[in-house]
Design a protein around this motif. Structure first.
Motif, short mmCIF file in Angstrom:
data_model
loop_
_atom_site.label_atom_id
_atom_site.label_comp_id
_atom_site.label_asym_id
_atom_site.label_seq_id
_atom_site.Cartn_x
_atom_site.Cartn_y
_atom_site.Cartn_z
N ILE A 122 -0.38 2.86 8.90
CA ILE A 122 -0.31 2.00 7.72
C ILE A 122 -0.25 0.53 8.13
N VAL B 238 0.85 -1.20 0.00
CA VAL B 238 0.00 0.00 0.00
C VAL B 238 0.88 1.24 0.00
N ASP B 239 0.28 2.37 -0.42
CA ASP B 239 0.99 3.64 -0.31
C ASP B 239 0.51 4.36 0.95
N ASP B 240 0.98 5.58 1.17
CA ASP B 240 0.63 6.27 2.41
C ASP B 240 -0.79 6.82 2.38
N GLN B 241 -1.51 6.61 1.25
CA GLN B 241 -2.93 6.93 1.18
C GLN B 241 -3.77 5.66 1.36
N LEU B 242 -3.09 4.58 1.72
CA LEU B 242 -3.72 3.26 1.97
C LEU B 242 -4.33 2.65 0.71
N ARG B 243 -3.82 3.05 -0.44
CA ARG B 243 -4.27 2.46 -1.69
C ARG B 243 -3.49 1.17 -1.94
N SER B 244 -4.20 0.12 -2.30
CA SER B 244 -3.58 -1.18 -2.53
C SER B 244 -2.89 -1.21 -3.89
N SER C 135 -6.26 -5.71 6.84
CA SER C 135 -6.44 -6.26 5.50
C SER C 135 -6.01 -7.72 5.45
N HIS D 240 -3.55 -0.75 9.22
CA HIS D 240 -4.38 -1.01 8.04
C HIS D 240 -3.99 -2.34 7.39
N LEU D 241 -2.69 -2.59 7.27
CA LEU D 241 -2.22 -3.83 6.67
C LEU D 241 -2.64 -5.04 7.51
#
Length: 219
Positions: free
Chosen positions: A139, A97-103, A146, A142-143
């Motif tokens: 982050i 993911v990036d720092d915008q939490l986009r996969s 997920s 979030h990971l």
């Protein structure tokens, strides 16, 4: 001495069976050899080398932004004789993911990151870690979430596959018992009890973070 199973005087070995047969002073090292098994356990249980920080030379990404790559191991706490792991889609999950939490895991292969990455100079490493600590915390949370969702989905699919396979075998045993007296009723009951044990174990699939790579996009 930190390496389990290694004799005090050391050990000489070979992976070549023919050579091991002709040399009494060489141990034949297979995947089942106690030293290899102990070594694998040592690597898997050690935190050394499980985290890295690098910079990334990539066009199209905002300078100073982060990519975080995580590898999770998916396990089932059950006796090995049940062979439940074969019903999982994969025992390892890679998330990016990036720092915008986009996969980005499906878009960016690890080979590409390996090609573009650069080491961080030691004299700025500590300062970089201090600046990254706060954003990384969110982050990683979030990971973790997920990965837990992914493990739950795999567990549900595994339970369905396992239940179907066991039901087919149960019917076969019951049909066989009608024409073969050697198939005892307690064997069928034992098979059903083992099925219930497997289904219960597949409800508690564990997801463990094994390693983490933080990539800072270069300016």
């Amino acid at each position: 001495e930190a390496f389990p199973g290694l004799p005090e005087e050391g050990l000489s070995g070979t992976f070549d069976r023919e050579k091991a047969l002709t040399r009494e002073d060489l141990a034949w090292l297979t995947w089942e050899h106690p030293l290899i098994v102990a070594g694998m356990d040592l690597v898997m249980s050690s935190e050394l080398g499980s985290t890295s920080l690098v910079t990334l030379a990539a066009k199209g990404l905002r300078p100073g932004s982060l990519l975080v790559e995580a590898i999770y191991r998916i396990d089932i706490a059950a006796p090995a004789r049940l062979q439940l792991a074969r019903h999982l889609k994969t025992p390892v999950a890679r998330l990016l993911v990036d720092d915008q939490l986009r996969s980005l895991g499906d878009k960016v292969a690890p080979e590409l990151l390996n090609k573009l990455r650069k080491p961080v100079k030691k004299h700025i490493l500590q300062r970089a870690l201090q600046q990254l600590r706060e954003p990384l915390s969110g982050i990683i949370d979030h990971l973790d979430n997920s990965a837990a969702e992914l493990a739950d989905a795999q567990a549900a699919a595994a339970r369905t596959a396992y239940a179907a396979a066991r039901a087919t075998e149960q019917r076969r045993l019951e049909a066989l018992a009608k024409v073969n007296q050697l198939v005892a009723e307690d064997e069928i009951e034992g098979f059903a009890a083992e099925t219930a044990l497997g289904l219960s174990a597949l409800k508690s699939v564990q997801c463990t973070l094994e390693c983490l790579r933080v990539l800072v996009v270069e300016g």
